[in-house]
Design an enzyme around this catalytic site. Sequence first.
Site, PDB file in Angstrom:
ATOM      1  N   HIS A  81     -20.776  58.193  94.065  1.00  0.00           N
ATOM      2  CA  HIS A  81     -19.619  57.271  94.271  1.00  0.00           C
ATOM      3  C   HIS A  81     -18.593  58.275  94.884  1.00  0.00           C
ATOM      4  O   HIS A  81     -18.127  57.816  96.025  1.00  0.00           O
ATOM      5  CB  HIS A  81     -19.291  56.765  93.055  1.00  0.00           C
ATOM      6  N   GLU A 109      -9.724  61.097  84.919  1.00  0.00           N
ATOM      7  CA  GLU A 109      -9.974  60.097  84.071  1.00  0.00           C
ATOM      8  C   GLU A 109     -11.428  60.186  83.277  1.00  0.00           C
ATOM      9  O   GLU A 109     -11.438  59.776  82.184  1.00  0.00           O
ATOM     10  CB  GLU A 109     -10.013  58.662  84.804  1.00  0.00           C
ATOM     11  N   ASP A 110     -12.662  60.489  84.051  1.00  0.00           N
ATOM     12  CA  ASP A 110     -13.701  60.232  83.376  1.00  0.00           C
ATOM     13  C   ASP A 110     -14.422  61.871  83.168  1.00  0.00           C
ATOM     14  O   ASP A 110     -15.591  61.692  82.696  1.00  0.00           O
ATOM     15  CB  ASP A 110     -14.685  59.685  84.594  1.00  0.00           C
TER      16      ASP A 110
HETATM   17 MN    MN Z   1     -13.913  55.452  91.520  1.00  0.00          MN
END
Ligand code: MN
Length: 759
Positions: A81, A109-110
């Site tokens: 992605h 964030e992830d």
């Molecule tokens: Mn994204």
Amino acid sequence: MASGRPVPVQMEASAGVAAAAPAVARPRASRARMMRQYDLVERVRSYNPDTDEDLLNRAYVYAMKAHGEQTRASGDPYFSHPLEVAAILTNLKLDDATIVAALLHDTIEDTEATRTEIDKLFGHEIGALVEGLTKLKRLELVSREAKQAENLRKLLLAIADDVRVLLIKLADRLHNMRTLEFVPPASRHRIAEETLDIYAPLAGRMGMHEMREELEDLAFRTLDPEAFAVVMQRLDALAERNRNLIGEIEAQLSANLGRNGITAEVTGRRKRPFSIWTKMERKSVGFEQLSDIYGFRVIVGDVACCYRALGVVHTTWPMVPGRFKDYISTPKQNDYRSLHTTVIGPGQQRVELQFRTREMNQIAEYGIAAHAFYKDGVGSPTELVNRESNAFAWLRHTIEMLSESQNPEEFLEHTKLELFHDQVFCFTPKGKLIALPRNANVIDFAYAVHTDVGNSAVGCKINGKFAPLSSELQNGDEVEVLTSPVQSAPPAAWESLARTGKARAAIRRATRAAMRDQYAGLGRRIVERLFVRAKIEYADDKLKGALPRLARSSIEDVMASVGRGEMKASDVARAMYPDYKEERIARFGGKKAPEKPGAKPAPEPGKASAVIPIGGLHSGLPVKFAPNGGAVPGDRIVGIVTPGEGITIYPIQSPDLKEFEEEPERWLDVKWDIDESTPQRFPARLFVQNVNEPGSLAQIAGVIAEHDGNIDNINMSRRSPDFTELTIDLEVYDLKHLSAIIAQLRAKDVVAHVERVNG
Ligand code: MN
């Protein structure tokens, strides 16, 4: 812009030479081979030979490792992605920092990655970009209403303080939309709607039409698959029949115009499924009747050429009646100018054409602000320039600089966004977005929600935490205003706290109305008391008849005038009963109530003392406590009215009340209106005789402090060598509290005598 060069920003596949380009024909991402590290570097190097390959490679490896085993809904490795997002941005020919930030955009964030680490490895600039994207991602979690889309777009702009953050965000959304089919249906729908409401228009406003159209078509395909299929089928059939129609018309048109001595830029395109569909819906026509599936734009040098080009077209192909519009002689409201017509072109295909000059095209692209660009800053546009369209025009100009510039330093100074920085966007708990000027606080927010909410606001929670109403709001704050039905009017002091004109005006209105009500109520009591004393009958009806004599328009007006001290109660009596004689009070040498009509102006609302919880009264009316000793809850109290000034609260046993014995109409029954949990303190005064010995004063102050009393003031006088007399002004919660302090003082050896003054 340095020259008058019209450069609408376009994505790679410039001008709809999109003839052959499929409408929405990206391959299913998950089936596509994942781009290799080398591919990405090559893409960047193709437009930026000076790219920092090492930086790109390090970011590639870092992001791949950070996302590790994570997978997407499609089953692909998650890393595919950010990689695709970076690839989309290479189409815009963006700088290394943008491409690297795209690779890293989901790491904070992830994954375990932190801003500090990214700063350390890739530098502050890239760290700031990634953090900007993290902020935008968190914003997505806030609930929202579709109607608020325009404000949400502004919020995005306000939060992203670097234009590159927005570009990465749009690329991120584009890739997510391209792979939306793998997402569960429920969220698929929501994401598609959000794309249509927020991101597609944002891309359009930023001048990225190609991206806007792809986003729209992808959303359309998700939201209405059947309609999408119908439109696509039809478009494909037409494309088959009219193969190379666009190229043909372009060539014919250019040649024809050239023969007539007109130099023109001709671009044609087939319209996109979503725009065809919205037109079908808007005009409620079937696909067959929809004429303008092919659109051409003819850009010429001057206005005369527009009309000449139109003539050439009309003599080449038959025109469709009723489709000609002259927006040059009659521009649209937004200053849009062009000639529109539709002709039956080759293959009996209806073709829509627009003729305009470069300047008209600029205005169509950039809005009114284009005047300023076009005229190279010389001679500002006479039209009122809409601030927002200006902001977007500026943004588009910036993006243009970004994608064209060969010099990173040059465009970096253009990337700082100042859009909507004078505004702040906050949410209600239900997700409604409220736009306020910067520096606005919760009071402004409450009034922006509704005047009633503002008037009855007593507290608030910001992002779930209690906060003062004067708290300044930050972008994205969720604000819950706590209201109380008991508060009918806001504290007058809010007027100076509020930042918005709307809130200030509402506060002023509410406090004025409340003041007037208070004065009217007060006036009524004064009038009624006088009537009772004089043993004459009072009736509203009778007063109504006397209104002309009092030069007032309503009973309320009369009462408020009496309450404010502008009119005497006896004037009211005389107006109603012409033979009424004012009763003189002569018992104490003719001393009488000091009635001086109109002598004193009504106090300003802002000068009203703090809210005093006295039953029968309300905030707004000036209320104060007896100057000698105050009054505390638990005391039986009485209010003494001084027209034009307000009400003074005395304990019923106060010796000072003797002064008002002869003016019973000034006495007001009042009672406390608080419960034990009220943390408010009230003034009281103590008289203390203490033994003169070192440290005695400290002991007394210590007792009061230990028992949570606040000392306001101490006056000392020495009457004898052995004793000192103290007058202590202190603040206590109530009578019980005061009594406890007195008892503790009495228990001290150094204290000879304690008594409450006024008690
Ligand atoms: Mn994204």
